[in-house]
Design a protein around this motif. Structure first.
Motif, PDB file in Angstrom:
ATOM      1  N   CYS A  82       0.845  -1.193   0.000  1.00 31.39           N
ATOM      2  CA  CYS A  82       0.000   0.000   0.000  1.00 31.39           C
ATOM      3  C   CYS A  82       0.887   1.251   0.000  1.00 31.39           C
ATOM      4  CB  CYS A  82      -0.893   0.016   1.237  1.00 31.39           C
ATOM      5  SG  CYS A  82      -2.049  -1.348   1.295  1.00 31.39           S
ATOM      6  N   HIS A  83       0.468   2.268  -0.751  1.00 35.77           N
ATOM      7  CA  HIS A  83       1.232   3.507  -0.866  1.00 35.77           C
ATOM      8  C   HIS A  83       0.358   4.707  -0.547  1.00 35.77           C
ATOM      9  CE1 HIS A  83       5.028   2.221  -2.904  1.00 35.77           C
ATOM     10  NE2 HIS A  83       4.304   1.122  -3.017  1.00 35.77           N
ATOM     11  N   VAL A  84       1.008   5.858  -0.446  1.00 35.74           N
ATOM     12  CA  VAL A  84       0.256   7.104  -0.292  1.00 35.74           C
ATOM     13  C   VAL A  84      -0.359   7.447  -1.642  1.00 35.74           C
ATOM     14  CG1 VAL A  84       1.707   7.962   1.572  1.00 35.74           C
ATOM     15  CG2 VAL A  84       2.262   8.556  -0.775  1.00 35.74           C
ATOM     16  N   ALA A  85      -1.358   8.301  -1.626  1.00 41.72           N
ATOM     17  CA  ALA A  85      -2.030   8.692  -2.860  1.00 41.72           C
ATOM     18  C   ALA A  85      -1.071   9.400  -3.802  1.00 41.72           C
ATOM     19  CB  ALA A  85      -3.201   9.605  -2.537  1.00 41.72           C
ATOM     20  N   GLY A  86      -1.239   9.140  -5.071  1.00 38.29           N
ATOM     21  CA  GLY A  86      -0.441   9.811  -6.098  1.00 38.29           C
ATOM     22  C   GLY A  86      -1.165  11.046  -6.602  1.00 38.29           C
ATOM     23  N   PRO A  87      -0.754  11.556  -7.752  1.00 37.58           N
ATOM     24  CA  PRO A  87      -1.350  12.783  -8.294  1.00 37.58           C
ATOM     25  C   PRO A  87      -2.848  12.664  -8.583  1.00 37.58           C
ATOM     26  CG  PRO A  87       0.628  12.170  -9.517  1.00 37.58           C
ATOM     27  CD  PRO A  87       0.343  11.067  -8.558  1.00 37.58           C
ATOM     28  N   LEU A  88      -3.339  11.466  -8.812  1.00 33.93           N
ATOM     29  CA  LEU A  88      -4.762  11.282  -9.110  1.00 33.93           C
ATOM     30  C   LEU A  88      -5.553  10.788  -7.894  1.00 33.93           C
ATOM     31  CD1 LEU A  88      -4.368   9.626 -12.619  1.00 33.93           C
ATOM     32  CD2 LEU A  88      -4.728  12.038 -12.067  1.00 33.93           C
ATOM     33  N   GLY A  89      -4.980  10.940  -6.710  1.00 34.62           N
ATOM     34  CA  GLY A  89      -5.630  10.469  -5.488  1.00 34.62           C
ATOM     35  C   GLY A  89      -6.981  11.097  -5.226  1.00 34.62           C
ATOM     36  N   GLY A  90      -7.217  12.284  -5.774  1.00 31.75           N
ATOM     37  CA  GLY A  90      -8.510  12.932  -5.596  1.00 31.75           C
ATOM     38  C   GLY A  90      -9.658  12.103  -6.149  1.00 31.75           C
ATOM     39  N   ALA A  91      -9.353  11.228  -7.101  1.00 38.50           N
ATOM     40  CA  ALA A  91     -10.395  10.376  -7.685  1.00 38.50           C
ATOM     41  C   ALA A  91     -10.987   9.436  -6.643  1.00 38.50           C
ATOM     42  CB  ALA A  91      -9.822   9.579  -8.854  1.00 38.50           C
ATOM     43  N   TYR A  92     -10.205   9.097  -5.629  1.00 37.94           N
ATOM     44  CA  TYR A  92     -10.739   8.245  -4.552  1.00 37.94           C
ATOM     45  C   TYR A  92     -10.671   8.958  -3.202  1.00 37.94           C
ATOM     46  CZ  TYR A  92      -5.792   6.797  -4.870  1.00 37.94           C
ATOM     47  OH  TYR A  92      -4.422   6.775  -4.983  1.00 37.94           O
ATOM     48  N   ARG A  93     -10.699  10.281  -3.263  1.00 38.65           N
ATOM     49  CA  ARG A  93     -10.782  11.158  -2.085  1.00 38.65           C
ATOM     50  C   ARG A  93      -9.646  10.943  -1.089  1.00 38.65           C
ATOM     51  NH1 ARG A  93     -16.548   9.622  -2.461  1.00 38.65           N
ATOM     52  NH2 ARG A  93     -17.537  11.286  -3.611  1.00 38.65           N
ATOM     53  N   LYS A  94      -8.428  10.813  -1.606  1.00 40.52           N
ATOM     54  CA  LYS A  94      -7.259  10.677  -0.744  1.00 40.52           C
ATOM     55  C   LYS A  94      -6.171  11.626  -1.234  1.00 40.52           C
ATOM     56  CE  LYS A  94      -8.604   7.191   1.854  1.00 40.52           C
ATOM     57  NZ  LYS A  94      -8.702   7.244   3.286  1.00 40.52           N
ATOM     58  N   ASN A  95      -5.283  12.045  -0.322  1.00 39.74           N
ATOM     59  CA  ASN A  95      -4.113  12.819  -0.713  1.00 39.74           C
ATOM     60  C   ASN A  95      -2.918  12.347   0.102  1.00 39.74           C
ATOM     61  OD1 ASN A  95      -4.020  14.281   1.805  1.00 39.74           O
ATOM     62  ND2 ASN A  95      -5.716  15.526   1.045  1.00 39.74           N
ATOM     63  N   ARG A  96      -1.758  12.891  -0.173  1.00 39.50           N
ATOM     64  CA  ARG A  96      -0.529  12.421   0.480  1.00 39.50           C
ATOM     65  C   ARG A  96      -0.609  12.541   2.001  1.00 39.50           C
ATOM     66  NH1 ARG A  96       3.237  11.068  -2.951  1.00 39.50           N
ATOM     67  NH2 ARG A  96       4.908  11.110  -1.432  1.00 39.50           N
ATOM     68  N   ALA A  97      -1.330  13.533   2.492  1.00 38.38           N
ATOM     69  CA  ALA A  97      -1.439  13.732   3.938  1.00 38.38           C
ATOM     70  C   ALA A  97      -2.186  12.587   4.621  1.00 38.38           C
ATOM     71  CB  ALA A  97      -2.134  15.061   4.238  1.00 38.38           C
ATOM     72  N   ASP A  98      -2.980  11.844   3.874  1.00 39.69           N
ATOM     73  CA  ASP A  98      -3.720  10.716   4.451  1.00 39.69           C
ATOM     74  C   ASP A  98      -2.817   9.523   4.736  1.00 39.69           C
ATOM     75  OD1 ASP A  98      -6.254  11.968   4.394  1.00 39.69           O
ATOM     76  OD2 ASP A  98      -6.402  11.538   2.250  1.00 39.69           O
ATOM     77  N   GLY A  99      -1.606   9.520   4.213  1.00 42.30           N
ATOM     78  CA  GLY A  99      -0.686   8.404   4.430  1.00 42.30           C
ATOM     79  C   GLY A  99      -1.040   7.202   3.571  1.00 42.30           C
ATOM     80  N   THR A 100      -0.441   6.069   3.888  1.00 45.41           N
ATOM     81  CA  THR A 100      -0.696   4.861   3.105  1.00 45.41           C
ATOM     82  C   THR A 100      -2.102   4.331   3.366  1.00 45.41           C
ATOM     83  OG1 THR A 100       0.263   3.481   4.830  1.00 45.41           O
ATOM     84  CG2 THR A 100       1.738   4.183   3.084  1.00 45.41           C
TER      85      THR A 100
END
Length: 83
Positions: free
Chosen positions: A32-50
């Motif tokens: 599992c990884h942190v959200a990438g540049p398209l993380g908004g598509a599944y409502r996640k961003n880097r601050a959310d962590g893995t």
């Protein structure tokens, strides 16, 4: 050599984890990884962590001689739909 596995992470729903299965004939990793540049598509961003919504995986066949081979190049050269 026998088949072994490793698990790192919690076992509750939606918890991030790392899984590896290794044997003489297969090596599988799921990470599992942190959200990438398209993380908004599944409502996640880097601050959310893995998390489980951004997973990388790898499957290798050590005895299948796939190490250090250019598998994608071999596919392009031998597949009719690329010629």
């Amino acid at each position: 050599m026998r088949t072994v596995h490793a698990w790192i992470g919690a076992t509750v729903d939606d918890a991030a984890f790392y899984l590896r299965v290794r044997s003489p004939v297969v090596w599988i990793e799921v990470d599992c990884h942190v959200a990438g540049p398209l993380g908004g598509a599944y409502r996640k961003n880097r601050a959310d962590g893995t998390h489980q919504k951004h997973v990388h995986s790898a499957i290798r066949t050590p005895n299948g001689n796939d190490y250090s081979r250019e598998l994608l190049r071999q596919h392009y050269l031998t597949s009719p739909h690329h010629q």
